[in-house]
Design a protein around this motif. Structure first.
Motif, PDB file in Angstrom:
ATOM      1  N   ASP A  23       0.830  -1.204   0.000  1.00 46.54           N
ATOM      2  CA  ASP A  23       0.000   0.000   0.000  1.00 46.54           C
ATOM      3  C   ASP A  23       0.866   1.256   0.000  1.00 46.54           C
ATOM      4  OD1 ASP A  23      -2.676   1.426   0.561  1.00 46.54           O
ATOM      5  OD2 ASP A  23      -1.454   2.070   2.251  1.00 46.54           O
ATOM      6  N   HIS A  24       1.927   1.263   0.795  1.00 47.33           N
ATOM      7  CA  HIS A  24       2.825   2.418   0.834  1.00 47.33           C
ATOM      8  C   HIS A  24       3.482   2.644  -0.524  1.00 47.33           C
ATOM      9  CE1 HIS A  24       5.859   5.285   2.035  1.00 47.33           C
ATOM     10  NE2 HIS A  24       6.831   4.433   1.736  1.00 47.33           N
ATOM     11  N   TYR A  25       3.949   1.568  -1.141  1.00 49.26           N
ATOM     12  CA  TYR A  25       4.598   1.703  -2.445  1.00 49.26           C
ATOM     13  C   TYR A  25       3.638   2.233  -3.505  1.00 49.26           C
ATOM     14  CZ  TYR A  25       9.037  -0.541  -1.199  1.00 49.26           C
ATOM     15  OH  TYR A  25      10.264  -0.822  -0.670  1.00 49.26           O
ATOM     16  N   LEU A  26       2.350   1.931  -3.355  1.00 53.53           N
ATOM     17  CA  LEU A  26       1.357   2.399  -4.314  1.00 53.53           C
ATOM     18  C   LEU A  26       0.872   3.809  -4.015  1.00 53.53           C
ATOM     19  CD1 LEU A  26      -0.852  -0.809  -4.777  1.00 53.53           C
ATOM     20  CD2 LEU A  26       0.919   0.060  -6.314  1.00 53.53           C
ATOM     21  N   GLY A  27       1.417   4.401  -2.943  1.00 50.05           N
ATOM     22  CA  GLY A  27       1.015   5.760  -2.602  1.00 50.05           C
ATOM     23  C   GLY A  27      -0.209   5.828  -1.718  1.00 50.05           C
ATOM     24  N   GLY A  28      -0.575   4.698  -1.099  1.00 50.03           N
ATOM     25  CA  GLY A  28      -1.735   4.669  -0.219  1.00 50.03           C
ATOM     26  C   GLY A  28      -1.435   5.245   1.162  1.00 50.03           C
ATOM     27  N   LYS A  29      -2.484   5.346   1.959  1.00 47.67           N
ATOM     28  CA  LYS A  29      -2.359   5.937   3.298  1.00 47.67           C
ATOM     29  C   LYS A  29      -2.662   4.935   4.410  1.00 47.67           C
ATOM     30  CE  LYS A  29      -3.606  10.544   1.594  1.00 47.67           C
ATOM     31  NZ  LYS A  29      -4.563  11.693   1.693  1.00 47.67           N
ATOM     32  N   ASP A  30      -2.967   3.701   4.040  1.00 48.37           N
ATOM     33  CA  ASP A  30      -3.328   2.706   5.038  1.00 48.37           C
ATOM     34  C   ASP A  30      -2.108   1.892   5.460  1.00 48.37           C
ATOM     35  OD1 ASP A  30      -6.065   3.418   5.022  1.00 48.37           O
ATOM     36  OD2 ASP A  30      -6.319   2.316   3.145  1.00 48.37           O
ATOM     37  N   ASN A  31      -1.114   2.584   5.999  1.00 46.02           N
ATOM     38  CA  ASN A  31       0.112   1.933   6.454  1.00 46.02           C
ATOM     39  C   ASN A  31       0.667   2.704   7.644  1.00 46.02           C
ATOM     40  OD1 ASN A  31       2.113   4.015   5.160  1.00 46.02           O
ATOM     41  ND2 ASN A  31       0.737   3.418   3.490  1.00 46.02           N
ATOM     42  N   TYR A  32       1.623   2.079   8.323  1.00 44.32           N
ATOM     43  CA  TYR A  32       2.170   2.663   9.545  1.00 44.32           C
ATOM     44  C   TYR A  32       3.666   2.937   9.401  1.00 44.32           C
ATOM     45  CZ  TYR A  32      -2.224   1.056  11.597  1.00 44.32           C
ATOM     46  OH  TYR A  32      -3.550   0.836  11.873  1.00 44.32           O
ATOM     47  N   ALA A  33       4.216   3.595  10.422  1.00 45.64           N
ATOM     48  CA  ALA A  33       5.633   3.946  10.394  1.00 45.64           C
ATOM     49  C   ALA A  33       6.509   2.714  10.222  1.00 45.64           C
ATOM     50  CB  ALA A  33       6.003   4.693  11.674  1.00 45.64           C
ATOM     51  N   ALA A  34       6.134   1.604  10.837  1.00 51.59           N
ATOM     52  CA  ALA A  34       6.922   0.374  10.717  1.00 51.59           C
ATOM     53  C   ALA A  34       6.956  -0.124   9.283  1.00 51.59           C
ATOM     54  CB  ALA A  34       6.357  -0.707  11.636  1.00 51.59           C
ATOM     55  N   ASP A  35       5.851   0.007   8.590  1.00 51.74           N
ATOM     56  CA  ASP A  35       5.790  -0.415   7.184  1.00 51.74           C
ATOM     57  C   ASP A  35       6.672   0.472   6.314  1.00 51.74           C
ATOM     58  OD1 ASP A  35       3.574  -2.361   7.657  1.00 51.74           O
ATOM     59  OD2 ASP A  35       2.470  -0.520   8.103  1.00 51.74           O
ATOM     60  N   ARG A  36       6.595   1.776   6.559  1.00 51.80           N
ATOM     61  CA  ARG A  36       7.389   2.716   5.758  1.00 51.80           C
ATOM     62  C   ARG A  36       8.876   2.550   6.038  1.00 51.80           C
ATOM     63  NH1 ARG A  36       2.754   5.629   7.297  1.00 51.80           N
ATOM     64  NH2 ARG A  36       3.784   6.705   9.029  1.00 51.80           N
ATOM     65  N   ALA A  37       9.228   2.277   7.288  1.00 45.78           N
ATOM     66  CA  ALA A  37      10.638   2.058   7.629  1.00 45.78           C
ATOM     67  C   ALA A  37      11.169   0.792   6.957  1.00 45.78           C
ATOM     68  CB  ALA A  37      10.801   1.964   9.145  1.00 45.78           C
ATOM     69  N   ALA A  38      10.356  -0.253   6.912  1.00 44.33           N
ATOM     70  CA  ALA A  38      10.778  -1.491   6.257  1.00 44.33           C
ATOM     71  C   ALA A  38      10.980  -1.254   4.759  1.00 44.33           C
ATOM     72  CB  ALA A  38       9.741  -2.587   6.488  1.00 44.33           C
ATOM     73  N   CYS A  39      10.102  -0.474   4.145  1.00 41.69           N
ATOM     74  CA  CYS A  39      10.255  -0.143   2.724  1.00 41.69           C
ATOM     75  C   CYS A  39      11.553   0.626   2.488  1.00 41.69           C
ATOM     76  CB  CYS A  39       9.077   0.677   2.238  1.00 41.69           C
ATOM     77  SG  CYS A  39       7.524  -0.249   2.123  1.00 41.69           S
ATOM     78  N   GLU A  40      11.858   1.542   3.381  1.00 41.91           N
ATOM     79  CA  GLU A  40      13.076   2.344   3.238  1.00 41.91           C
ATOM     80  C   GLU A  40      14.318   1.462   3.294  1.00 41.91           C
ATOM     81  OE1 GLU A  40      15.327   6.069   5.513  1.00 41.91           O
ATOM     82  OE2 GLU A  40      13.222   5.635   5.932  1.00 41.91           O
ATOM     83  N   GLN A  41      14.335   0.497   4.196  1.00 43.23           N
ATOM     84  CA  GLN A  41      15.470  -0.419   4.292  1.00 43.23           C
ATOM     85  C   GLN A  41      15.558  -1.320   3.068  1.00 43.23           C
ATOM     86  OE1 GLN A  41      17.928  -0.537   6.712  1.00 43.23           O
ATOM     87  NE2 GLN A  41      16.961   1.416   7.264  1.00 43.23           N
ATOM     88  N   LEU A  42      14.422  -1.773   2.604  1.00 45.83           N
ATOM     89  CA  LEU A  42      14.394  -2.640   1.425  1.00 45.83           C
ATOM     90  C   LEU A  42      14.913  -1.902   0.204  1.00 45.83           C
ATOM     91  CD1 LEU A  42      13.454  -5.514   0.624  1.00 45.83           C
ATOM     92  CD2 LEU A  42      11.206  -4.526   0.115  1.00 45.83           C
ATOM     93  N   ASP A  43      14.561  -0.639   0.072  1.00 47.01           N
ATOM     94  CA  ASP A  43      14.954   0.157  -1.092  1.00 47.01           C
ATOM     95  C   ASP A  43      16.467   0.327  -1.207  1.00 47.01           C
ATOM     96  OD1 ASP A  43      12.367   0.471  -1.893  1.00 47.01           O
ATOM     97  OD2 ASP A  43      12.108   2.451  -0.976  1.00 47.01           O
ATOM     98  N   LYS A  44      17.181   0.192  -0.094  1.00 45.17           N
ATOM     99  CA  LYS A  44      18.634   0.357  -0.130  1.00 45.17           C
ATOM    100  C   LYS A  44      19.306  -0.744  -0.943  1.00 45.17           C
ATOM    101  CE  LYS A  44      18.911   2.802   4.306  1.00 45.17           C
ATOM    102  NZ  LYS A  44      19.400   2.767   5.712  1.00 45.17           N
ATOM    103  N   VAL A  45      18.688  -1.908  -1.001  1.00 45.62           N
ATOM    104  CA  VAL A  45      19.281  -3.030  -1.745  1.00 45.62           C
ATOM    105  C   VAL A  45      18.546  -3.269  -3.060  1.00 45.62           C
ATOM    106  CG1 VAL A  45      19.774  -5.513  -1.682  1.00 45.62           C
ATOM    107  CG2 VAL A  45      20.159  -4.108   0.361  1.00 45.62           C
ATOM    108  N   VAL A  46      17.236  -3.093  -3.060  1.00 42.10           N
ATOM    109  CA  VAL A  46      16.435  -3.309  -4.280  1.00 42.10           C
ATOM    110  C   VAL A  46      15.640  -2.033  -4.566  1.00 42.10           C
ATOM    111  CG1 VAL A  46      16.289  -5.820  -4.389  1.00 42.10           C
ATOM    112  CG2 VAL A  46      14.860  -4.599  -2.760  1.00 42.10           C
ATOM    113  N   PRO A  47      16.310  -1.023  -5.129  1.00 44.38           N
ATOM    114  CA  PRO A  47      15.694   0.299  -5.282  1.00 44.38           C
ATOM    115  C   PRO A  47      14.560   0.374  -6.299  1.00 44.38           C
ATOM    116  CG  PRO A  47      17.843   0.232  -6.345  1.00 44.38           C
ATOM    117  CD  PRO A  47      17.731  -1.030  -5.567  1.00 44.38           C
TER     118      PRO A  47
END
Length: 272
Positions: A23-47
């Protein structure tokens, strides 16, 4: 997953889920800080992950439109449907035929809450709380029985979800596909794709990272050859099994997957 296991209805904002990260990657709003932080870490290796998520969503929309318009499918069973966003399966299908029926299945309690709120006034569509591996539970659920006639062709969707379940003889992707296929009428379709990489380092990193981040609610990043095995015995629609942004694109300039550290790979198979 033992059949009949009770799924939790508690939403834990501190533990990322694949549905909320998507949902965060699609630009949605139904996510939490933990989800966004996990996406940020994931993006460092698979951008390329955000672009991959967007392309996968477009693939789903094209598939549903194609099956409804060109093949006359009016029943859709969407496993691991995720949080509602723009142009959901029922909206795409019902633009072709307002009588189309859709059942969404997800084990994330937030999906259940938001999905039921969205579909409250739509008697042709429902969302049920179940694990995608619980085929018997899903197929015998009262809402499924009300909306889906399995004596007629149906499109069963496993769109970008099989990487969420581990390999297991009784509950891994091949077993799930086998159980589902046995219940379908000829002329039915299976839509299947998942995250793959031919780079062992990428596969290992993402698999380990997501397993830890989601506290075990993950399977593994696989290879193209693994996905191909799920389609054995099915007639694969053109253009075959591909990186999904290349599956019947709307235009020649439609967005494509740019980098290849990992891709969404799959296609559509018809049961003869």
């Amino acid at each position: 997953m033992q059949p009949g296991n009770q799924l939790s209805t508690k939403i834990d904002a501190a533990v990322p889920t694949a549905a909320r990260m998507y949902d965060h990657y699609l630009g949605g709003k139904d996510n939490y800080a933990a989800d966004r932080a996990a996406c940020e870490q994931l993006d460092k290796v698979v951008p390329s992950t955000r672009a991959l998520a967007l392309n996968n969503r477009r693939f789903l929309q094209r598939v549903v439109r194609t099956l409804a318009h060109e093949y006359g499918i009016r029943q859709f069973l969407d496993h691991g449907s995720g949080l509602p966003t723009q142009d959901n399966v029922h909206q795409v299908a019902q633009r072709i035929d307002p009588s189309a029926h859709v059942v969404y299945v997800d084990n994330d309690p937030m999906v259940l809450v938001h999905g039921r709120a969205l579909l409250e006034q739509d008697e042709r569509t429902s969302v049920i709380h179940a694990d995608m591996r619980e085929t018997e539970v899903i197929f015998t659920h009262p809402d499924t029985r009300r909306l889906i006639d399995f004596s007629q062709p149906v499109a069963v969707l496993f769109n970008s979800v099989f990487h969420c379940i581990p390999d297991n003889e009784t509950d891994g992707p091949p077993a799930v596909v086998r159980r589902v296929t046995e219940r379908l009428a000829p002329g039915s379709f299976l839509v299947m794709c998942q995250l793959v990489s031919e780079d062992a380092g990428v596969r290992d990193f993402v698999t380990d990272f997501m397993a830890q981040a989601t506290q075990g609610h993950w399977g593994r990043v696989r290879q193209e050859k693994d996905v191909a095995q799920w389609f054995e015995g099915l007639e694969i629609l053109e253009p075959g099994l591909v990186e999904v942004s290349t599956w019947r694109p709307d235009t020649e300039v439609a967005p494509r997957q740019v980098t290849q550290e990992w891709i969404e790979f799959g296609g559509v198979g018809r049961l003869r």
